[in-house]
Write a protein that holds these residues in place. Structure first.
Motif, PDB file in Angstrom:
ATOM      1  N   HIS A 115       0.844  -1.194   0.000  1.00 26.53           N
ATOM      2  CA  HIS A 115       0.000   0.000   0.000  1.00 26.53           C
ATOM      3  C   HIS A 115       0.878   1.243   0.000  1.00 26.53           C
ATOM      4  N   LYS A 145      -1.906  -1.028  -3.863  1.00 27.60           N
ATOM      5  CA  LYS A 145      -3.079  -0.168  -3.711  1.00 27.60           C
ATOM      6  C   LYS A 145      -2.553   1.232  -3.398  1.00 27.60           C
ATOM      7  N   LYS A 147      -3.990   5.480  -2.485  1.00 24.60           N
ATOM      8  CA  LYS A 147      -5.117   6.164  -1.857  1.00 24.60           C
ATOM      9  C   LYS A 147      -6.281   6.203  -2.828  1.00 24.60           C
ATOM     10  N   GLU A 149      -7.610   3.521  -1.258  1.00 25.59           N
ATOM     11  CA  GLU A 149      -7.721   2.121  -0.851  1.00 25.59           C
ATOM     12  C   GLU A 149      -6.517   1.606  -0.068  1.00 25.59           C
TER      13      GLU A 149
END
Length: 162
Positions: A115, A145, A147, A149
């Motif tokens: 992320h 992922k 932003k 998510e």
């Protein structure tokens, strides 16, 4: 990363006294015995505080339908960085952890995502690093992922550096 130079801890503050790989292997085995389906998300966030930049990396375990838990690591540097450079350092720290732990996760068939705390909206400065970050992460073979998510970096790691 099979060393103790990074000091990992649980959200409760309890320090991990063994290698992080060993800790996570024990956790995966224990969670599987309890019937948990696991997914791991790794993300880093940073905060500039005066002359210091603090980085926090989170290893977040999601138990499908049963909540989750995480491990955290903080490091501070005095190096001056542009926003783009800081975003890429965040990505590099996440990839370092993901790469070091990928053997454990692959062996035990635990899905993993990296992320990034980079906004997908071009109106935000962090977006300047998005294409480079995507290339770096996917080039290393990891799912990613961004932003909004990317909760491992945007929420979990973010709480530790505020």
């Amino acid at each position: 990363m099979h060393n103790k130079t990074k000091q990992w801890r649980k959200l409760t503050g309890e320090r991990i006294t063994t290698y992080i790989e060993e800790e996570l292997l024990d956790v995966i085995r224990r969670e599987r015995q309890l019937g948990s389906q696991l997914k791991v998300c790794i993300g880093t966030d940073s905060q500039v505080k005066g002359a210091d930049t603090e980085f926090a990396t989170a290893i977040v375990f999601i138990r499908k339908g049963r909540g989750g838990f995480m491990y955290l690591n903080n490091e501070t540097t005095r190096e001056k960085m542009s926003i783009r450079q800081r975003m890429m350092v965040e990505v590099a720290r996440s990839i370092e952890v993901a790469y070091a732990l990928s053997g454990v996760f692959n062996t035990h068939q635990v899905d993993m995502e990296v992320h990034v705390d980079i906004n997908t909206d071009p109106m935000y400065k962090s977006n300047d690093a998005l294409r480079e970050a995507i290339g770096y992460i996917t080039g290393m073979g990891f799912a990613f992922k961004a932003k909004p998510e990317a909760f491992a970096s945007s929420c979990c790691a973010n709480k530790v550096v505020q």
